[in-house]
Design a protein around this motif. Structure first.
Motif, PDB file in Angstrom:
ATOM      1  N   GLN A  62       0.822  -1.209   0.000  1.00  0.00           N
ATOM      2  CA  GLN A  62       0.000   0.000   0.000  1.00  0.00           C
ATOM      3  C   GLN A  62       0.856   1.260   0.000  1.00  0.00           C
ATOM      4  N   VAL A  63       1.952   1.231   0.726  1.00  0.00           N
ATOM      5  CA  VAL A  63       2.836   2.395   0.778  1.00  0.00           C
ATOM      6  C   VAL A  63       3.381   2.703  -0.623  1.00  0.00           C
ATOM      7  N   VAL A  64       3.793   1.673  -1.344  1.00  0.00           N
ATOM      8  CA  VAL A  64       4.294   1.868  -2.711  1.00  0.00           C
ATOM      9  C   VAL A  64       3.142   2.269  -3.627  1.00  0.00           C
ATOM     10  N   PHE A  65       2.008   1.633  -3.466  1.00  0.00           N
ATOM     11  CA  PHE A  65       0.808   1.935  -4.267  1.00  0.00           C
ATOM     12  C   PHE A  65       0.414   3.403  -4.110  1.00  0.00           C
ATOM     13  N   ASP A  66       0.459   3.909  -2.882  1.00  0.00           N
ATOM     14  CA  ASP A  66       0.041   5.286  -2.596  1.00  0.00           C
ATOM     15  C   ASP A  66       0.941   6.341  -3.229  1.00  0.00           C
ATOM     16  N   VAL A  67       2.148   5.973  -3.595  1.00  0.00           N
ATOM     17  CA  VAL A  67       3.066   6.925  -4.220  1.00  0.00           C
ATOM     18  C   VAL A  67       2.575   7.306  -5.620  1.00  0.00           C
ATOM     19  N   GLY A  68       1.771   6.439  -6.223  1.00  0.00           N
ATOM     20  CA  GLY A  68       1.210   6.747  -7.536  1.00  0.00           C
ATOM     21  C   GLY A  68       2.098   6.345  -8.701  1.00  0.00           C
ATOM     22  N   VAL A  69       2.842   5.275  -8.553  1.00  0.00           N
ATOM     23  CA  VAL A  69       3.758   4.850  -9.615  1.00  0.00           C
ATOM     24  C   VAL A  69       3.206   3.726 -10.483  1.00  0.00           C
ATOM     25  N   CYS A  70       2.027   3.204 -10.149  1.00  0.00           N
ATOM     26  CA  CYS A  70       1.522   2.009 -10.841  1.00  0.00           C
ATOM     27  C   CYS A  70       1.413   2.198 -12.351  1.00  0.00           C
ATOM     28  N   LYS A  71       0.806   3.283 -12.770  1.00  0.00           N
ATOM     29  CA  LYS A  71       0.632   3.500 -14.209  1.00  0.00           C
ATOM     30  C   LYS A  71       1.990   3.547 -14.917  1.00  0.00           C
ATOM     31  N   LEU A  77       6.877  -1.464 -18.923  1.00  0.00           N
ATOM     32  CA  LEU A  77       6.908  -2.797 -19.522  1.00  0.00           C
ATOM     33  C   LEU A  77       7.067  -2.736 -21.039  1.00  0.00           C
ATOM     34  N   PHE A  78       6.866  -1.553 -21.599  1.00  0.00           N
ATOM     35  CA  PHE A  78       7.023  -1.352 -23.038  1.00  0.00           C
ATOM     36  C   PHE A  78       8.302  -0.567 -23.354  1.00  0.00           C
ATOM     37  N   HIS A  79       9.198  -0.468 -22.388  1.00  0.00           N
ATOM     38  CA  HIS A  79      10.461   0.250 -22.582  1.00  0.00           C
ATOM     39  C   HIS A  79      11.291  -0.481 -23.636  1.00  0.00           C
ATOM     40  N   PRO A  80      11.969   0.254 -24.499  1.00  0.00           N
ATOM     41  CA  PRO A  80      12.737  -0.403 -25.570  1.00  0.00           C
ATOM     42  C   PRO A  80      13.956  -1.196 -25.090  1.00  0.00           C
ATOM     43  N   SER A  81      14.446  -0.896 -23.901  1.00  0.00           N
ATOM     44  CA  SER A  81      15.624  -1.598 -23.396  1.00  0.00           C
ATOM     45  C   SER A  81      15.212  -2.816 -22.572  1.00  0.00           C
ATOM     46  N   PRO A  82      15.621  -4.019 -22.983  1.00  0.00           N
ATOM     47  CA  PRO A  82      15.256  -5.226 -22.237  1.00  0.00           C
ATOM     48  C   PRO A  82      15.727  -5.210 -20.786  1.00  0.00           C
ATOM     49  N   SER A  83      16.833  -4.552 -20.494  1.00  0.00           N
ATOM     50  CA  SER A  83      17.349  -4.536 -19.123  1.00  0.00           C
ATOM     51  C   SER A  83      16.458  -3.749 -18.171  1.00  0.00           C
ATOM     52  N   VAL A  84      15.587  -2.919 -18.714  1.00  0.00           N
ATOM     53  CA  VAL A  84      14.684  -2.124 -17.876  1.00  0.00           C
ATOM     54  C   VAL A  84      13.435  -2.918 -17.491  1.00  0.00           C
ATOM     55  N   LEU A  85      13.099  -3.954 -18.203  1.00  0.00           N
ATOM     56  CA  LEU A  85      11.805  -4.620 -18.040  1.00  0.00           C
ATOM     57  C   LEU A  85      11.629  -5.399 -16.733  1.00  0.00           C
ATOM     58  N   PRO A  87      12.852  -5.149 -13.445  1.00  0.00           N
ATOM     59  CA  PRO A  87      12.514  -4.499 -12.168  1.00  0.00           C
ATOM     60  C   PRO A  87      11.058  -4.004 -12.074  1.00  0.00           C
ATOM     61  N   PRO A  88      10.515  -3.316 -13.097  1.00  0.00           N
ATOM     62  CA  PRO A  88       9.101  -2.925 -12.964  1.00  0.00           C
ATOM     63  C   PRO A  88       8.170  -4.138 -12.957  1.00  0.00           C
ATOM     64  N   LEU A  89       8.529  -5.179 -13.701  1.00  0.00           N
ATOM     65  CA  LEU A  89       7.705  -6.389 -13.713  1.00  0.00           C
ATOM     66  C   LEU A  89       7.666  -7.031 -12.323  1.00  0.00           C
ATOM     67  N   CYS A  90       8.798  -7.078 -11.648  1.00  0.00           N
ATOM     68  CA  CYS A  90       8.837  -7.623 -10.283  1.00  0.00           C
ATOM     69  C   CYS A  90       7.998  -6.768  -9.331  1.00  0.00           C
ATOM     70  N   THR A  91       8.081  -5.457  -9.473  1.00  0.00           N
ATOM     71  CA  THR A  91       7.294  -4.569  -8.619  1.00  0.00           C
ATOM     72  C   THR A  91       5.810  -4.771  -8.873  1.00  0.00           C
ATOM     73  N   ILE A  92       5.428  -4.844 -10.138  1.00  0.00           N
ATOM     74  CA  ILE A  92       4.026  -5.085 -10.497  1.00  0.00           C
ATOM     75  C   ILE A  92       3.573  -6.430  -9.931  1.00  0.00           C
ATOM     76  N   GLY A  93       4.429  -7.435 -10.031  1.00  0.00           N
ATOM     77  CA  GLY A  93       4.109  -8.742  -9.481  1.00  0.00           C
ATOM     78  C   GLY A  93       3.850  -8.678  -7.981  1.00  0.00           C
ATOM     79  N   ASN A  94       4.615  -7.871  -7.282  1.00  0.00           N
ATOM     80  CA  ASN A  94       4.378  -7.704  -5.844  1.00  0.00           C
ATOM     81  C   ASN A  94       3.054  -6.996  -5.584  1.00  0.00           C
TER      82      ASN A  94
END
Length: 153
Positions: A62-71, A77-85, A87-94
């Motif tokens: 909830q603390v991370v959710f409340d920061v407003g970073v979800c969108k 997830l559509f970033h052109p660099s594969p190395s970026v994908l 960490p956000p995927l893991c966060t979304i998974g959490n």
């Protein structure tokens, strides 16, 4: 210097044992800003920090959710660099392991983004017009050739 600071912050959030939630809350506004960085290393480390912070109980999510970073995490997830994908995927998974509202927020952001990517609003009207024109043409063609309308296109 920003890279080193973000890396340090990410490692602090990862900690073993994990830091007390109240101790890391002050880092969230900085992380919210850092996930918009154009520097891939900063972006990756900021997303990893959010992943570490959101790993666990619903209160942490909830603390991370409340920061407003979800969108923005979904957009990454559509970033052109594969190395970026990853960490956000893991966060979304959490986040989706949280409560219904948290999960639905990720689904909603993902769905709207995919719709925009697949079917931009400017093209949607044009596609609908083309479909209607096609159906109308097909209808009259069938009608004049056979005297009835065959629904198969």
């Amino acid at each position: 210097m920003l890279r080193n600071a973000t890396w340090t912050l990410s490692n602090f959030c990862r900690g073993n044992p994990q830091p007390v939630l109240e101790q890391v809350k002050p880092t969230l506004p900085a992380l919210q800003h850092l996930v918009h960085s154009n520097d891939e290393e900063v972006l990756i480390d900021a997303c990893w920090a959010l992943s570490y912070l959101s790993d666990g109980i619903i209160d942490k999510i909830q603390v991370v959710f409340d920061v407003g970073v979800c969108k923005h995490l979904v957009e990454l997830l559509f970033h052109p660099s594969p190395s970026v994908l990853i960490p956000p995927l893991c966060t979304i998974g959490n986040i989706v392991t949280g409560d219904d509202l948290q999960t639905q927020s990720i689904i909603s952001h993902g769905t709207s983004l995919i719709i925009e990517l697949v079917d931009p609003p400017s093209q949607k009207e044009h596609q609908e017009e083309n479909l209607l024109d096609h159906l109308e043409h097909h209808y009259w063609e069938q009608r004049s050739n056979t005297g009835h309308f065959d629904v198969r296109l």
